[in-house]
Design an enzyme around this catalytic site. Structure first.
Site, PDB file in Angstrom:
ATOM      1  N   ASP A 128      -6.576  -0.521  -5.754  1.00 48.15           N
ATOM      2  CA  ASP A 128      -8.040  -0.416  -5.736  1.00 48.15           C
ATOM      3  C   ASP A 128      -8.576   0.114  -4.409  1.00 48.15           C
ATOM      4  O   ASP A 128      -9.752  -0.004  -4.116  1.00 48.15           O
ATOM      5  CB  ASP A 128      -8.692  -1.767  -6.072  1.00 48.15           C
ATOM      6  CG  ASP A 128      -8.228  -2.892  -5.145  1.00 48.15           C
ATOM      7  OD1 ASP A 128      -7.622  -2.595  -4.099  1.00 48.15           O
ATOM      8  OD2 ASP A 128      -8.470  -4.062  -5.486  1.00 48.15           O
ATOM      9  N   HIS A 147     -10.553  -6.721  -4.937  1.00 49.80           N
ATOM     10  CA  HIS A 147     -10.277  -6.756  -3.507  1.00 49.80           C
ATOM     11  C   HIS A 147     -11.291  -7.666  -2.781  1.00 49.80           C
ATOM     12  O   HIS A 147     -11.740  -7.360  -1.679  1.00 49.80           O
ATOM     13  CB  HIS A 147     -10.349  -5.331  -2.944  1.00 49.80           C
ATOM     14  CG  HIS A 147      -9.360  -5.060  -1.847  1.00 49.80           C
ATOM     15  ND1 HIS A 147      -8.250  -4.284  -2.033  1.00 49.80           N
ATOM     16  CD2 HIS A 147      -9.325  -5.436  -0.540  1.00 49.80           C
ATOM     17  CE1 HIS A 147      -7.577  -4.187  -0.897  1.00 49.80           C
ATOM     18  NE2 HIS A 147      -8.206  -4.881   0.027  1.00 49.80           N
ATOM     19  N   TYR A 178       0.886  -1.159   0.000  1.00 51.20           N
ATOM     20  CA  TYR A 178       0.000   0.000   0.000  1.00 51.20           C
ATOM     21  C   TYR A 178       0.921   1.205   0.000  1.00 51.20           C
ATOM     22  O   TYR A 178       1.781   1.322   0.879  1.00 51.20           O
ATOM     23  CB  TYR A 178      -0.865   0.034   1.257  1.00 51.20           C
ATOM     24  CG  TYR A 178      -2.083  -0.846   1.203  1.00 51.20           C
ATOM     25  CD1 TYR A 178      -3.006  -0.719   0.173  1.00 51.20           C
ATOM     26  CD2 TYR A 178      -2.335  -1.771   2.211  1.00 51.20           C
ATOM     27  CE1 TYR A 178      -4.145  -1.516   0.135  1.00 51.20           C
ATOM     28  CE2 TYR A 178      -3.472  -2.565   2.180  1.00 51.20           C
ATOM     29  CZ  TYR A 178      -4.373  -2.431   1.131  1.00 51.20           C
ATOM     30  OH  TYR A 178      -5.486  -3.215   1.105  1.00 51.20           O
TER      31      TYR A 178
HETATM   32  N1  FMN Z   1      -5.574  -6.982  -0.413  1.00 57.81           N
HETATM   33  C1  FMN Z   1      -4.464  -6.221  -0.334  1.00 57.81           C
HETATM   34  O1  FMN Z   1      -3.912  -5.881  -1.369  1.00 57.81           O
HETATM   35  N2  FMN Z   1      -3.957  -5.853   0.877  1.00 57.81           N
HETATM   36  C2  FMN Z   1      -4.532  -6.202   2.055  1.00 57.81           C
HETATM   37  O2  FMN Z   1      -4.036  -5.870   3.129  1.00 57.81           O
HETATM   38  C3  FMN Z   1      -5.719  -6.969   1.997  1.00 57.81           C
HETATM   39  N3  FMN Z   1      -6.348  -7.327   3.131  1.00 57.81           N
HETATM   40  C4  FMN Z   1      -7.467  -8.109   3.053  1.00 57.81           C
HETATM   41  C5  FMN Z   1      -8.096  -8.493   4.230  1.00 57.81           C
HETATM   42  C6  FMN Z   1      -9.197  -9.334   4.180  1.00 57.81           C
HETATM   43  C7  FMN Z   1      -9.854  -9.740   5.456  1.00 57.81           C
HETATM   44  C8  FMN Z   1      -9.682  -9.799   2.935  1.00 57.81           C
HETATM   45  C9  FMN Z   1     -10.860 -10.725   2.856  1.00 57.81           C
HETATM   46  C10 FMN Z   1      -9.078  -9.394   1.759  1.00 57.81           C
HETATM   47  C11 FMN Z   1      -7.965  -8.545   1.799  1.00 57.81           C
HETATM   48  N4  FMN Z   1      -7.322  -8.147   0.624  1.00 57.81           N
HETATM   49  C12 FMN Z   1      -6.207  -7.363   0.714  1.00 57.81           C
HETATM   50  C13 FMN Z   1      -7.781  -8.631  -0.700  1.00 57.81           C
HETATM   51  C14 FMN Z   1      -7.133  -9.982  -1.044  1.00 57.81           C
HETATM   52  O3  FMN Z   1      -5.777  -9.839  -1.322  1.00 57.81           O
HETATM   53  C15 FMN Z   1      -7.805 -10.604  -2.280  1.00 57.81           C
HETATM   54  O4  FMN Z   1      -7.806  -9.664  -3.317  1.00 57.81           O
HETATM   55  C16 FMN Z   1      -9.231 -11.096  -1.998  1.00 57.81           C
HETATM   56  O5  FMN Z   1      -9.351 -11.581  -0.691  1.00 57.81           O
HETATM   57  C17 FMN Z   1      -9.623 -12.196  -2.973  1.00 57.81           C
HETATM   58  O6  FMN Z   1     -10.931 -12.590  -2.765  1.00 57.81           O
HETATM   59  P1  FMN Z   1     -11.356 -13.894  -1.933  1.00 57.81           P
HETATM   60  O7  FMN Z   1     -11.249 -13.526  -0.492  1.00 57.81           O
HETATM   61  O8  FMN Z   1     -12.758 -14.113  -2.366  1.00 57.81           O
HETATM   62  O9  FMN Z   1     -10.432 -15.024  -2.320  1.00 57.81           O
END
Ligand code: FMN
Length: 516
Positions: free
Chosen positions: A282, A378, A254
């Site tokens: 995003d 995301h 980030y």
């Molecule tokens: N994406 C990021 O780039 N940075 C993060 O810190 C981040 N934190 C997340 C925290 C949670 C609880 C969740 C569910 C997703 C987060 N994401 C983050 C997005 C994930 O990298 C990913 O794009 C997403 O979880 C994919 O979808 P799925 O949970 O259905 O597999």
């Protein structure tokens, strides 16, 4: 080990207890006493949570939300007061943070945790999700499971996979199926990775991201892990937890409004041997995750439910945010393509743009020398009504090809991937690999390292079997010709109900606790 030098004089619990006011606020963390009065206005999680716990041992609340080294970085030497001479009395020791939960609920969840089914009973990734929904604190469940607004995109991400069907080849020799592939120039055993998710310690307070690293290296295939800027373990801890040398780790970045911090983070990731930088684009502002916002980072003294009684309480409440907002205030909303060009100059590591949602942006990322993109929304947590990444993938690959950019440029997808067949569909459409977020969070929360390894086994076996049944023995032979994409863009299709079928169909059951 509190990591602090022990030359300072021990401080008694009575002395700590005296400094229990917002303008004179000491706390104990891991057996060491800190004066945090100066830090209250700057605390990313809000002021109230510190003020309400002045004069107490807050270790159990602090640990799941802060990476090792957080204190060293944020507290100057003169505010590190000294070791605690003996444990604080029980009434001045904060319980783990569980807002909105009664002692009965906390106890019930602990009982379920003590009665987890053996891993062998967990047959698919949904089993982990169901078990996690029962044992996680309200806060962890809300943070992990939430999507934006009405969660339309959150659900669409997975649903879109249901609109693609297979056209298998028969009589192909599939005795040996090979899942090996290459991601960002590095060989990998499987075409999927663990995507970055913040705060893994909310669900697994002991192990957090470290257990994911161990799980990723402890099966017969090693699985790449993308580590979040907002991980609850430090980057050093997660990098150290690698089980073998071929285990790949990537850094999810980030971009901070203070670019010096960003440069230092990248440098540190390079030093630790991480192999790529995934820049998340995003989240210029955090999505509206209402489940998460309802469980606020607020005052909690006894572990019991918080009841707002007075108008002043409501006013105070306004200053506090849900977990996501509290943690993400530093993310630079002015980030633009020019910044990506600058990042390109400061590191030799591959740069991948995470959060691309239309073909033109993938083309632009390729043209400016990025090594890849993640088609992602995301996990449905940002802009509701973003399209499912699998749909974006089907649109993007022919356009990249048209521009001659489909070689030496990696296209990843994530969001809603829960089955081996989901992965197979993405690979047929030309994805280099796919990321899974929540499934690994849930597996890690329920069973730690073993859960992560078991989730890897499940999804790998599903993928291998589906490839065999599709009549393909290696990934490079997959192509869109294996798919019927007729319905992909039809977000709702009305079909006549088949009542005989529906009435005789028995629903599969999710895993049960031993005391269900
Ligand atoms: N994406 C990021 O780039 N940075 C993060 O810190 C981040 N934190 C997340 C925290 C949670 C609880 C969740 C569910 C997703 C987060 N994401 C983050 C997005 C994930 O990298 C990913 O794009 C997403 O979880 C994919 O979808 P799925 O949970 O259905 O597999």
């Amino acid at each position: 080990d509190n990591g602090q030098p022990s030359k300072k004089k021990p401080i008694s619990p009575d002395e700590v207890a005296k400094h229990n006011k917002p303008d004179d606020c000491w706390v104990v963390i891991n057996g060491y006493v800190y004066d945090v009065t100066f830090f209250i206005p700057n605390h990313p999680g809000g002021e109230d949570v510190i003020k309400a716990n002045a004069g107490k041992d807050v270790t159990a609340m602090f640990a799941p939300l802060h990476a090792k080294g957080t204190l060293e970085k944020n507290i100057p030497e003169d505010k590190k007061l000294g070791p605690l001479s003996k444990p604080m009395p029980k009434k001045l020791v904060c319980p783990p943070y569980a807002p909105g939960e009664s002692p009965y609920e906390i106890m019930t969840k602990q009982k379920l945790r003590d009665n987890m089914p053996p891993l062998g009973n967990v047959l698919n990734l949904y089993d982990f999700e169901r078990l996690a929904s029962k044992i996680l604190t309200n806060q962890a469940w809300a943070y992990y499971s939430s999507g934006a607004d009405d969660e339309i995109t959150y659900r669409e991400n997975h649903n879109a996979y249901h609109r693609i069907f297979f056209k298998p080849h028969i009589l192909v020799d599939v005795e040996h199926v090979n899942l090996k592939t290459t991601m960002l120039g590095e060989k990998t055993d499987v075409p999927f990775y663990v995507s970055a998710t913040a705060l893994c310690k909310l669900g697994n307070p002991e192990g957090g991201e470290v257990d994911i690293a161990k799980g990723c290296g402890s099966t017969s295939y090693s699985v790449p892990q993308m580590i979040s800027t907002l991980a609850s373990c430090s980057l050093d801890e997660v990098a150290e937890a690698k089980v073998n040398d071929k285990q790949l780790q990537w850094f999810q970045l980030y971009v901070n409004s203070d670019r010096k911090i960003t440069r230092n983070l990248i440098k540190h990731a390079e030093e630790l041997g991480l192999k790529a930088i995934f820049v998340t684009v995003d989240a210029p502002s955090l999505g509206n995750r209402e489940k998460d916002q309802k469980i606020k980072f607020t005052t909690q003294s006894s572990g019991g439910p918080k009841i707002l009684q007075k108008k002043e309480d409501e006013k105070k409440e306004k200053n506090s945010d849900g977990a996501s907002k509290a943690l993400s205030k530093f993310i630079d909303p002015s980030l633009s393509w020019e910044d990506i060009a600058k990042l390109r100059e400061i590191t030799k590591l591959p740069i991948v743009i995470k959060g691309v949602q239309r073909a033109e942006d993938a083309v632009r990322a390729a043209q400016m020398g990025c090594q890849g993109v993640v088609l992602s929304n995301h996990g449905g947590r940002q802009l509701d009504f973003s399209r499912a990444p699998i749909e974006v993938l089907a649109e993007t690959m022919p356009i990249l090809k048209h521009h001659g950019l489909d070689k030496n440029f990696d296209v990843f997808v994530d969001g809603g991937i829960r089955r081996g067949t989901d992965i197979l569909k993405a690979l047929c459409l030309g994805a280099t690999g796919v990321g899974l977020g929540r499934p690994f969070l849930y597996a890690n929360s329920c069973y730690g390292q073993q859960g992560v390894a078991h989730a890897i086994d499940i999804i790998t076996k599903e993928l291998e079997m589906s490839m065999r049944l599709l009549g393909v023995s290696k990934i490079e032979d997959l192509n869109p010709g294996f798919l019927d994409l007729t319905s992909l863009h039809s977000r709702s299709v009305s079909v006549a109900r088949d009542s005989l079928y529906e009435n005789s169909y028995k629903e599969p059951q999710l895993a049960k606790f031993l005391i269900d």
